[in-house]
Motif scaffolding. Structure first.
Motif, PDB file in Angstrom:
ATOM      1  N   VAL A   1      -7.006  -8.112   9.378  1.00  0.00           N
ATOM      2  CA  VAL A   1      -7.988  -7.653   8.393  1.00  0.00           C
ATOM      3  C   VAL A   1      -8.897  -6.607   9.030  1.00  0.00           C
ATOM      4  O   VAL A   1      -9.345  -6.783  10.159  1.00  0.00           O
ATOM      5  N   GLY A   2      -9.131  -5.502   8.320  1.00  0.00           N
ATOM      6  CA  GLY A   2     -10.014  -4.450   8.822  1.00  0.00           C
ATOM      7  C   GLY A   2      -9.274  -3.352   9.567  1.00  0.00           C
ATOM      8  O   GLY A   2      -9.845  -2.306   9.857  1.00  0.00           O
ATOM      9  N   ASP A   3      -7.994  -3.584   9.892  1.00  0.00           N
ATOM     10  CA  ASP A   3      -7.227  -2.552  10.600  1.00  0.00           C
ATOM     11  C   ASP A   3      -6.915  -1.376   9.673  1.00  0.00           C
ATOM     12  O   ASP A   3      -6.644  -1.566   8.482  1.00  0.00           O
ATOM     13  N   ASP A   4      -6.955  -0.184  10.239  1.00  0.00           N
ATOM     14  CA  ASP A   4      -6.494   0.995   9.503  1.00  0.00           C
ATOM     15  C   ASP A   4      -4.984   1.064   9.650  1.00  0.00           C
ATOM     16  O   ASP A   4      -4.464   0.911  10.752  1.00  0.00           O
ATOM     17  N   VAL A   5      -4.324   1.278   8.540  1.00  0.00           N
ATOM     18  CA  VAL A   5      -2.864   1.307   8.579  1.00  0.00           C
ATOM     19  C   VAL A   5      -2.337   2.548   7.871  1.00  0.00           C
ATOM     20  O   VAL A   5      -3.036   3.182   7.080  1.00  0.00           O
ATOM     21  N   TRP A   6      -1.125   2.849   8.202  1.00  0.00           N
ATOM     22  CA  TRP A   6      -0.425   3.980   7.611  1.00  0.00           C
ATOM     23  C   TRP A   6       0.751   3.408   6.844  1.00  0.00           C
ATOM     24  O   TRP A   6       1.458   2.541   7.341  1.00  0.00           O
ATOM     25  N   LEU A   7       0.941   3.841   5.592  1.00  0.00           N
ATOM     26  CA  LEU A   7       2.009   3.282   4.761  1.00  0.00           C
ATOM     27  C   LEU A   7       3.283   4.111   4.931  1.00  0.00           C
ATOM     28  O   LEU A   7       3.239   5.328   4.912  1.00  0.00           O
ATOM     29  N   CYS A   8       4.373   3.422   5.107  1.00  0.00           N
ATOM     30  CA  CYS A   8       5.629   4.147   5.327  1.00  0.00           C
ATOM     31  C   CYS A   8       6.814   3.350   4.786  1.00  0.00           C
ATOM     32  O   CYS A   8       6.749   2.131   4.684  1.00  0.00           O
ATOM     33  N   GLY A   9       7.846   4.061   4.425  1.00  0.00           N
ATOM     34  CA  GLY A   9       9.102   3.418   4.051  1.00  0.00           C
ATOM     35  C   GLY A   9       9.065   2.607   2.767  1.00  0.00           C
ATOM     36  O   GLY A   9       9.926   1.763   2.555  1.00  0.00           O
ATOM     37  N   VAL A  10       8.077   2.841   1.894  1.00  0.00           N
ATOM     38  CA  VAL A  10       8.034   2.116   0.623  1.00  0.00           C
ATOM     39  C   VAL A  10       9.005   2.813  -0.334  1.00  0.00           C
ATOM     40  O   VAL A  10       8.783   3.952  -0.734  1.00  0.00           O
ATOM     41  N   VAL A  11      10.083   2.142  -0.657  1.00  0.00           N
ATOM     42  CA  VAL A  11      11.150   2.799  -1.404  1.00  0.00           C
ATOM     43  C   VAL A  11      10.820   2.920  -2.897  1.00  0.00           C
ATOM     44  O   VAL A  11      11.057   3.961  -3.509  1.00  0.00           O
ATOM     45  N   ARG A  12      10.219   1.891  -3.459  1.00  0.00           N
ATOM     46  CA  ARG A  12      10.015   1.921  -4.909  1.00  0.00           C
ATOM     47  C   ARG A  12       8.808   2.742  -5.323  1.00  0.00           C
ATOM     48  O   ARG A  12       8.680   3.105  -6.488  1.00  0.00           O
ATOM     49  N   ARG A  13       7.896   3.017  -4.416  1.00  0.00           N
ATOM     50  CA  ARG A  13       6.739   3.859  -4.734  1.00  0.00           C
ATOM     51  C   ARG A  13       6.581   4.919  -3.650  1.00  0.00           C
ATOM     52  O   ARG A  13       5.643   4.887  -2.850  1.00  0.00           O
ATOM     53  N   PRO A  14       7.520   5.880  -3.621  1.00  0.00           N
ATOM     54  CA  PRO A  14       7.510   6.864  -2.526  1.00  0.00           C
ATOM     55  C   PRO A  14       6.235   7.691  -2.472  1.00  0.00           C
ATOM     56  O   PRO A  14       5.905   8.236  -1.422  1.00  0.00           O
ATOM     57  N   GLU A  15       5.510   7.768  -3.606  1.00  0.00           N
ATOM     58  CA  GLU A  15       4.313   8.614  -3.609  1.00  0.00           C
ATOM     59  C   GLU A  15       3.220   8.090  -2.690  1.00  0.00           C
ATOM     60  O   GLU A  15       2.305   8.815  -2.342  1.00  0.00           O
ATOM     61  N   ILE A  16       3.283   6.809  -2.316  1.00  0.00           N
ATOM     62  CA  ILE A  16       2.213   6.308  -1.437  1.00  0.00           C
ATOM     63  C   ILE A  16       2.582   6.416   0.039  1.00  0.00           C
ATOM     64  O   ILE A  16       1.745   6.191   0.898  1.00  0.00           O
ATOM     65  N   ASN A  17       3.819   6.779   0.350  1.00  0.00           N
ATOM     66  CA  ASN A  17       4.198   6.938   1.758  1.00  0.00           C
ATOM     67  C   ASN A  17       3.376   8.038   2.397  1.00  0.00           C
ATOM     68  O   ASN A  17       3.236   9.119   1.851  1.00  0.00           O
ATOM     69  N   GLY A  18       2.832   7.751   3.571  1.00  0.00           N
ATOM     70  CA  GLY A  18       2.037   8.740   4.278  1.00  0.00           C
ATOM     71  C   GLY A  18       0.549   8.542   4.073  1.00  0.00           C
ATOM     72  O   GLY A  18      -0.250   9.086   4.814  1.00  0.00           O
ATOM     73  N   LEU A  19       0.175   7.761   3.072  1.00  0.00           N
ATOM     74  CA  LEU A  19      -1.254   7.546   2.851  1.00  0.00           C
ATOM     75  C   LEU A  19      -1.794   6.507   3.830  1.00  0.00           C
ATOM     76  O   LEU A  19      -1.061   5.663   4.329  1.00  0.00           O
ATOM     77  N   GLU A  20      -3.097   6.604   4.076  1.00  0.00           N
ATOM     78  CA  GLU A  20      -3.747   5.624   4.927  1.00  0.00           C
ATOM     79  C   GLU A  20      -4.447   4.582   4.081  1.00  0.00           C
ATOM     80  O   GLU A  20      -4.834   4.849   2.943  1.00  0.00           O
ATOM     81  N   GLY A  21      -4.639   3.422   4.656  1.00  0.00           N
ATOM     82  CA  GLY A  21      -5.389   2.383   3.975  1.00  0.00           C
ATOM     83  C   GLY A  21      -6.012   1.434   4.968  1.00  0.00           C
ATOM     84  O   GLY A  21      -5.877   1.617   6.181  1.00  0.00           O
ATOM     85  N   ARG A  22      -6.706   0.433   4.434  1.00  0.00           N
ATOM     86  CA  ARG A  22      -7.329  -0.573   5.302  1.00  0.00           C
ATOM     87  C   ARG A  22      -6.906  -1.955   4.814  1.00  0.00           C
ATOM     88  O   ARG A  22      -6.885  -2.198   3.595  1.00  0.00           O
ATOM     89  N   VAL A  23      -6.560  -2.805   5.758  1.00  0.00           N
ATOM     90  CA  VAL A  23      -6.098  -4.155   5.403  1.00  0.00           C
ATOM     91  C   VAL A  23      -7.279  -5.008   4.940  1.00  0.00           C
ATOM     92  O   VAL A  23      -8.284  -5.137   5.636  1.00  0.00           O
ATOM     93  N   LYS A  24      -7.169  -5.550   3.707  1.00  0.00           N
ATOM     94  CA  LYS A  24      -8.224  -6.383   3.135  1.00  0.00           C
ATOM     95  C   LYS A  24      -7.920  -7.862   3.333  1.00  0.00           C
ATOM     96  O   LYS A  24      -8.815  -8.689   3.395  1.00  0.00           O
TER      97      LYS A  24
END
Ligand code: ZN
Ligand code: ZN
Length: 320
Positions: free
Chosen positions: A237-260
């Motif tokens: 929780v709280g880590d910054d992560v990078w989204l990758c390899g999501v096949v069904r929603r390719p538009e979010i690949n490459g975006l950053e997020g934070r683990v809630k």
């Protein structure tokens, strides 16, 4: 110039159109490339052109500061804003053609509507490459020879990832500004998915990620695993992560997020048998997603600061 939007519908070239590279008729081809200037080619031919272009570096013009121009030009009209190569493939169905398989550099396949010159319509599959992904040794196999070059390769691919992520966030902002006031998150996401400049950044990120994996493999081999220098590690929780390899929603690949929230397997919020993570996107904090562990890559703190990252990458020492 009009915004570059990845086509969801393709009008195929007229019946008598030829590939300018091999001079064969394009009609009947099942693996085509299209550039944003609306010129079509056999994918294999265009891929060969890109390889030749990048291999022939001496003939490339240099920019004002002496840097080499690496912009791939359309073989038909010579436009140089053709960094994204759209690949359109006919899905399998006949025993003669193999089913298209998404490769790591071309990203997930998306369904697109195709209209042929004889008026018939079909659903084909599209994927998108950054032009340099098609060059020989695009994954930097040449980094294999020594530890220093492997570390250099690691640094440059990581640096490309950092820059690419920032660029992608900027493209998201551009989509939001361009979107109608009050547009819903899902509508913005849909626009983002088909926004050409954003796909260009995603294609660059895919390339850098694949290069980084190759360089990490070389470092591990050359140091026999003693200097692992790995990016992953456990996510909390709280880590910054990078989204990758999501096949069904390719538009979010490459975006950053934070683990809630970490969602352990076989619980009420996660019926699957792998750990999932609830992540809020940095570009759109109201958007929360539940993602599998292998779609979430932890961003080390060092990656936030390119200078300390350079030191860490080249020396293995971490500074704060
Ligand atoms: Zn051709
Ligand atoms: Zn063109």
């Amino acid at each position: 110039m009009a915004a570059y939007v990845l086509p969801r519908r393709y009008v195929m070239p007229p019946k008598d159109a030829q590939c300018v590279i091999c001079h064969e008729a394009l009609a009947g081809k099942t693996d085509l490339a299209r550039l944003r200037c609306d010129h079509f080619f056999c994918f294999e031919c265009l891929s060969g052109e890109a390889k030749a272009f990048f291999a022939d570096s001496a003939s490339r013009p240099t920019g004002a500061r002496g840097e080499q121009m690496v912009l791939f030009r359309c073989p038909t009209c010579r436009q140089d804003n053709c960094c994204v190569i759209e690949r359109i493939q006919k899905p399998s169905g006949s025993s003669l053609s193999a089913a298209p398989v998404a490769d790591e550099l071309g990203g997930p396949l998306r369904e697109v509507a195709v209209r042929h010159s004889d008026g018939t319509a079909a659903t084909w599959l599209a994927s998108y490459y950054y032009a340099t992904a098609l060059e020989d040794d695009s994954l930097g196999q040449s980094y294999a020879d020594c530890l220093m070059t492997a570390h250099h390769g690691l640094f440059f691919s990581r640096h490309g990832l950092i820059t690419g992520r920032r660029e992608l966030a900027a493209k998201w902002a551009a989509v939001i500004i361009g979107a109608e006031r009050g547009a819903k998150v899902e509508e913005n996401m849909e626009a983002f998915k088909w926004f050409g400049p954003a796909e260009q950044d995603r294609a660059i990120l895919r390339l850098h990620l694949a290069r980084m994996a190759v360089c990490q493999g070389h470092v591990r081999k050359l140091t026999k695993g003693k200097d692992d220098n790995t990016e992953s590690g456990s996510v909390g929780v709280g880590d910054d992560v990078w989204l990758c390899g999501v096949v069904r929603r390719p538009e979010i690949n490459g975006l950053e997020g934070r683990v809630k929230e970490v969602l352990p397997p076989h619980t009420q919020l996660n019926k699957s048998d792998v750990t999932r993570y609830r992540v809020s996107l940095s570009v759109c904090a109201t958007q929360e997603l539940s993602l599998r562990g292998d779609n979430v890559l932890r961003i080390p703190r060092a990656a936030r600061d390119p200078l300390s990252h350079l030191v860490a990458s080249l020396t293995g020492m971490h500074i704060n």
